[in-house]
Write a protein that holds these residues in place. Structure first.
Motif, PDB file in Angstrom:
ATOM      1  N   PHE A 150       0.800  -1.215   0.000  1.00  0.00           N
ATOM      2  CA  PHE A 150       0.000   0.000   0.000  1.00  0.00           C
ATOM      3  C   PHE A 150       0.837   1.271   0.000  1.00  0.00           C
ATOM      4  N   SER A 151       2.102   1.178   0.347  1.00  0.00           N
ATOM      5  CA  SER A 151       2.892   2.401   0.471  1.00  0.00           C
ATOM      6  C   SER A 151       3.032   3.109  -0.874  1.00  0.00           C
ATOM      7  N   TYR A 152       3.276   2.355  -1.945  1.00  0.00           N
ATOM      8  CA  TYR A 152       3.398   2.982  -3.256  1.00  0.00           C
ATOM      9  C   TYR A 152       2.049   3.529  -3.734  1.00  0.00           C
ATOM     10  N   LEU A 153       0.986   2.771  -3.511  1.00  0.00           N
ATOM     11  CA  LEU A 153      -0.345   3.245  -3.862  1.00  0.00           C
ATOM     12  C   LEU A 153      -0.650   4.573  -3.165  1.00  0.00           C
ATOM     13  N   GLU A 154      -0.376   4.648  -1.882  1.00  0.00           N
ATOM     14  CA  GLU A 154      -0.635   5.878  -1.132  1.00  0.00           C
ATOM     15  C   GLU A 154       0.227   7.026  -1.648  1.00  0.00           C
ATOM     16  N   TRP A 155       1.453   6.730  -2.060  1.00  0.00           N
ATOM     17  CA  TRP A 155       2.321   7.767  -2.618  1.00  0.00           C
ATOM     18  C   TRP A 155       1.728   8.308  -3.912  1.00  0.00           C
ATOM     19  N   VAL A 156       1.241   7.410  -4.768  1.00  0.00           N
ATOM     20  CA  VAL A 156       0.647   7.834  -6.038  1.00  0.00           C
ATOM     21  C   VAL A 156      -0.575   8.716  -5.787  1.00  0.00           C
ATOM     22  N   VAL A 157      -1.420   8.299  -4.878  1.00  0.00           N
ATOM     23  CA  VAL A 157      -2.627   9.074  -4.571  1.00  0.00           C
ATOM     24  C   VAL A 157      -2.261  10.489  -4.129  1.00  0.00           C
ATOM     25  N   GLU A 158      -1.189  10.612  -3.372  1.00  0.00           N
ATOM     26  CA  GLU A 158      -0.805  11.921  -2.835  1.00  0.00           C
ATOM     27  C   GLU A 158      -0.050  12.776  -3.842  1.00  0.00           C
ATOM     28  N   HIS A 159       0.751  12.139  -4.719  1.00  0.00           N
ATOM     29  CA  HIS A 159       1.686  12.916  -5.526  1.00  0.00           C
ATOM     30  C   HIS A 159       1.418  12.925  -7.032  1.00  0.00           C
ATOM     31  N   ILE A 160       0.687  11.962  -7.539  1.00  0.00           N
ATOM     32  CA  ILE A 160       0.484  11.861  -8.985  1.00  0.00           C
ATOM     33  C   ILE A 160      -0.957  12.232  -9.328  1.00  0.00           C
ATOM     34  N   HIS A 161      -1.145  13.354  -9.942  1.00  0.00           N
ATOM     35  CA  HIS A 161      -2.485  13.804 -10.334  1.00  0.00           C
ATOM     36  C   HIS A 161      -2.734  13.380 -11.778  1.00  0.00           C
ATOM     37  N   HIS A 162      -2.841  12.074 -11.937  1.00  0.00           N
ATOM     38  CA  HIS A 162      -2.901  11.463 -13.263  1.00  0.00           C
ATOM     39  C   HIS A 162      -3.743  10.195 -13.118  1.00  0.00           C
ATOM     40  N   PRO A 163      -4.510   9.807 -14.123  1.00  0.00           N
ATOM     41  CA  PRO A 163      -5.302   8.583 -14.000  1.00  0.00           C
ATOM     42  C   PRO A 163      -4.430   7.363 -13.694  1.00  0.00           C
ATOM     43  N   PHE A 164      -4.920   6.509 -12.816  1.00  0.00           N
ATOM     44  CA  PHE A 164      -4.185   5.281 -12.514  1.00  0.00           C
ATOM     45  C   PHE A 164      -5.152   4.163 -12.179  1.00  0.00           C
ATOM     46  N   VAL A 165      -4.681   2.937 -12.369  1.00  0.00           N
ATOM     47  CA  VAL A 165      -5.438   1.754 -12.006  1.00  0.00           C
ATOM     48  C   VAL A 165      -4.576   0.903 -11.076  1.00  0.00           C
ATOM     49  N   ALA A 166      -5.149   0.479  -9.978  1.00  0.00           N
ATOM     50  CA  ALA A 166      -4.466  -0.421  -9.050  1.00  0.00           C
ATOM     51  C   ALA A 166      -4.608  -1.847  -9.564  1.00  0.00           C
ATOM     52  N   ILE A 167      -3.523  -2.613  -9.465  1.00  0.00           N
ATOM     53  CA  ILE A 167      -3.540  -3.969 -10.021  1.00  0.00           C
ATOM     54  C   ILE A 167      -2.655  -4.893  -9.200  1.00  0.00           C
ATOM     55  N   GLY A 168      -2.967  -6.182  -9.265  1.00  0.00           N
ATOM     56  CA  GLY A 168      -2.108  -7.187  -8.647  1.00  0.00           C
ATOM     57  C   GLY A 168      -2.734  -7.865  -7.448  1.00  0.00           C
ATOM     58  N   GLY A 169      -3.301  -9.042  -7.667  1.00  0.00           N
ATOM     59  CA  GLY A 169      -3.840  -9.830  -6.571  1.00  0.00           C
ATOM     60  C   GLY A 169      -5.094  -9.260  -5.935  1.00  0.00           C
ATOM     61  N   ILE A 170      -5.764  -8.358  -6.620  1.00  0.00           N
ATOM     62  CA  ILE A 170      -6.954  -7.718  -6.043  1.00  0.00           C
ATOM     63  C   ILE A 170      -8.157  -8.644  -6.215  1.00  0.00           C
ATOM     64  N   LYS A 171      -8.864  -8.862  -5.109  1.00  0.00           N
ATOM     65  CA  LYS A 171     -10.010  -9.770  -5.073  1.00  0.00           C
ATOM     66  C   LYS A 171     -11.185  -9.088  -4.382  1.00  0.00           C
ATOM     67  N   GLU A 172     -12.324  -9.737  -4.443  1.00  0.00           N
ATOM     68  CA  GLU A 172     -13.497  -9.196  -3.755  1.00  0.00           C
ATOM     69  C   GLU A 172     -13.226  -8.997  -2.265  1.00  0.00           C
TER      70      GLU A 172
END
Length: 213
Positions: A150-172
């Motif tokens: 989650f650390s990289y995801l949280e960094w992107v949310v805070e610093h990258i104002h650009h469309p992104f998709v989270a991926i990798g092992g995501i399940k219901e």
């Protein structure tokens, strides 16, 4: 042509015939699109080029009929031949700037990223969106890097104002953790195409995403 980016829709679905319980690419696509999926990526790593071309021609027609965005994984040539809406490339694939030279300014180019440095470079290179992950460990892709958590995801949310998709092992069962950390669009592979009822799983995943509050 449907130009839909992550953030404009919630689920980014990928095909994978190895995980689809014997379903063809067409069957996977029809089920996902009928469930309202608006971004569909063709990712069939083990198919021959001729097969990929014909399957992508079919998916191009189906996605147009459904008003959905069609992305081809890796293969810029096939994306061009079928007039897909765009491509998704990895760090070791054709660079974004070179893909742009081939595809032109109007096509979507997504790039997988695994670190802040790669995210910044992707934006600088002109990627329309970035993939952020793998969030969790995944077996749906060969030679995948270690989970970024989650650390990289949280960094992107805070610093990258650009469309992104989270991926990798995501399940219901874990998607709410991803959404609570700022992801508005999540990519799923085996959780969707490997479900006994794809449409029902899409709805269950959407319901899980709404539990973020």
């Amino acid at each position: 042509m449907p130009r839909i980016l992550p953030g404009e829709t919630d689920i980014y679905a990928l095909t994978d015939s190895r995980l689809a319980l014997g379903r063809s690419v067409e069957q996977q696509a029809r089920a996902l699109l009928s469930a309202g999926v608006k971004i569909l990526q063709y990712r069939e790593k083990h198919a021959h080029a001729g097969v990929m071309l014909e399957e992508c021609r079919l998916l191009r027609r189906l996605t147009l009929e459904a008003g959905a965005c069609f992305i081809v994984n890796d293969h810029v040539d096939i994306a061009m031949l079928v007039d897909a809406d765009g491509v998704h490339v990895g760090q070791d694939d054709l660079p974004v700037r070179e893909a742009r030279r081939l595809l032109g300014p109007d096509k979507i180019i997504g790039l997988s990223t695994h670190s802040p440095e790669q995210a910044l470079a992707a934006v600088e290179a002109g990627a329309d969106y970035i993939g952020v992950g793998p969030i969790f460990a995944t077996q749906t892709k060969e030679d995948v890097c270690a989970p970024v958590g989650f650390s990289y995801l949280e960094w992107v949310v805070e610093h990258i104002h650009h469309p992104f998709v989270a991926i990798g092992g995501i399940k219901e069962h874990n998607i709410v953790q991803v959404v609570r950390r700022g992801a508005t669009c999540c990519a799923l592979v085996s959780e969707l195409v490997g479900a006994p009822d794809i449409a029902a799983k899409v709805q269950a995943v959407r319901a899980a995403m709404r539990k973020k509050a």
